[in-house]
Write a protein that holds these residues in place. Structure first.
Motif, mmCIF file in Angstrom:
data_model
loop_
_atom_site.group_PDB
_atom_site.id
_atom_site.type_symbol
_atom_site.label_atom_id
_atom_site.label_comp_id
_atom_site.label_asym_id
_atom_site.label_seq_id
_atom_site.Cartn_x
_atom_site.Cartn_y
_atom_site.Cartn_z
ATOM 1 N N HIS A 1 -2.340 14.112 -0.368
ATOM 2 C CA HIS A 1 -2.249 13.097 0.687
ATOM 3 C C HIS A 1 -1.923 11.730 0.079
ATOM 4 O O HIS A 1 -0.997 11.046 0.530
ATOM 5 N N HIS B 1 1.819 9.259 0.082
ATOM 6 C CA HIS B 1 1.988 7.835 0.404
ATOM 7 C C HIS B 1 2.986 7.194 -0.569
ATOM 8 O O HIS B 1 3.722 6.281 -0.203
ATOM 9 N N ASP C 1 -0.020 7.327 7.040
ATOM 10 C CA ASP C 1 -1.163 8.078 7.541
ATOM 11 C C ASP C 1 -0.869 8.580 8.949
ATOM 12 O O ASP C 1 -0.233 7.872 9.745
ATOM 13 N N TYR D 1 -3.282 9.284 11.235
ATOM 14 C CA TYR D 1 -4.535 9.193 11.984
ATOM 15 C C TYR D 1 -4.741 7.740 12.398
ATOM 16 O O TYR D 1 -4.210 6.822 11.774
#
Ligand code: ZN
Length: 248
Positions: free
Chosen positions: A200, A204, A210, A212
């Motif tokens: 994750h 980036h 992201d 969320y």
């Protein structure tokens, strides 16, 4: 007898010629169908990602030396290998990752309070503000006190990413740096998802945002940038939409 043979041959020939012109020859392979896929950083066509080179470090604040993990190198290798496998499958071979681990733990010039923030819900991005310049000046610059000529293999055409396993709190990913707490990679509590948490943060560095809501933390996708960061790496994925953003 001979006449029959000639008649049969004529019939066979005729049938072949008829088939050739009326049925056609099947095309099994056509060069035109092959397109060269060029993956690039999300939102930046000028930054190709066909080759990614990770320089990986284990960074320890000066006052946390006694916490150094015994098998840190093995741990980091294992997690990076999992990332390479995930990336190769998800990017369908259009982007490859090579990595190199700096062979010694890096003991920071400062204590942990200087690197950390009091609020780490958002992943302790403050740690990057001090750790990255320190790694750049001490390890990557030729006049740095930790510079090693045998750790200077970044291919000129590769996208260079720093991955920092941090002996402290938090995890965060930025422009070309991903930082993750050593605790996330080694503790039994995170064993099932540690590789996904690293992946994750790594994505980036390729520009993926992201998936969320902040501050509620409600996932807006099931993939690695959303809910999928809390699933084992073998059960998570990069969404089709994000793959398209990377040029696939
Ligand atoms: Zn994130």
């Amino acid at each position: 007898m001979f006449k029959y043979l000639v008649a049969v041959l004529v019939l066979v020939f005729g049938a072949v010629i008829w088939m050739y012109f009326s049925v056609g020859v099947p095309v099994l392979y056509s060069e035109k169908n092959v397109t060269v896929r060029s993956v690039h950083r999300m939102g930046n066509l000028e930054q190709p990602l066909s080759r990614i080179y990770i320089s990986a470090f284990y960074f320890i604040p000066k006052n946390k030396e006694e916490n150094i993990h015994n098998e840190w190198q093995k741990l980091l290798h294992k997690k990076l290998d999992a990332l390479v496998r995930f990336h190769t499958v998800q990017l369908q071979g259009a982007s490859s990752i090579l990595y190199e681990i700096y062979p010694e733990p890096i003991i920071g010039n400062l204590d942990n309070l200087a690197y950390d923030t009091s609020i780490t819900q958002h992943g302790n991005p403050a740690a990057l503000r001090r750790i990255v310049p320190e790694i750049e000046s001490r390890v990557l610059a030729k006049d740095g006190d930790l510079y090693r000529a045998d750790f200077d293999h970044v291919p000129p055409d590769a996208y260079h990413v720093l991955v920092i396993m941090y002996e402290g709190v938090g995890s965060t990913g930025g422009d070309n740096v991903a930082l993750i707490s050593r605790i996330f990679l080694s503790d039994i509590e995170y064993a099932a998802v540690s590789e996904s948490l690293l992946a994750h943060e790594f994505y980036h560095t390729l520009g993926l945002p992201d998936a969320y809501t902040i501050p509620e933390g409600i996932a807006t996708s099931a993939d690695i940038m959303g809910l999928g960061r809390y699933r084992p790496i073998g059960q998570t994925f990069i969404s089709q939409k994000m793959l398209q953003e990377l040029g696939l």
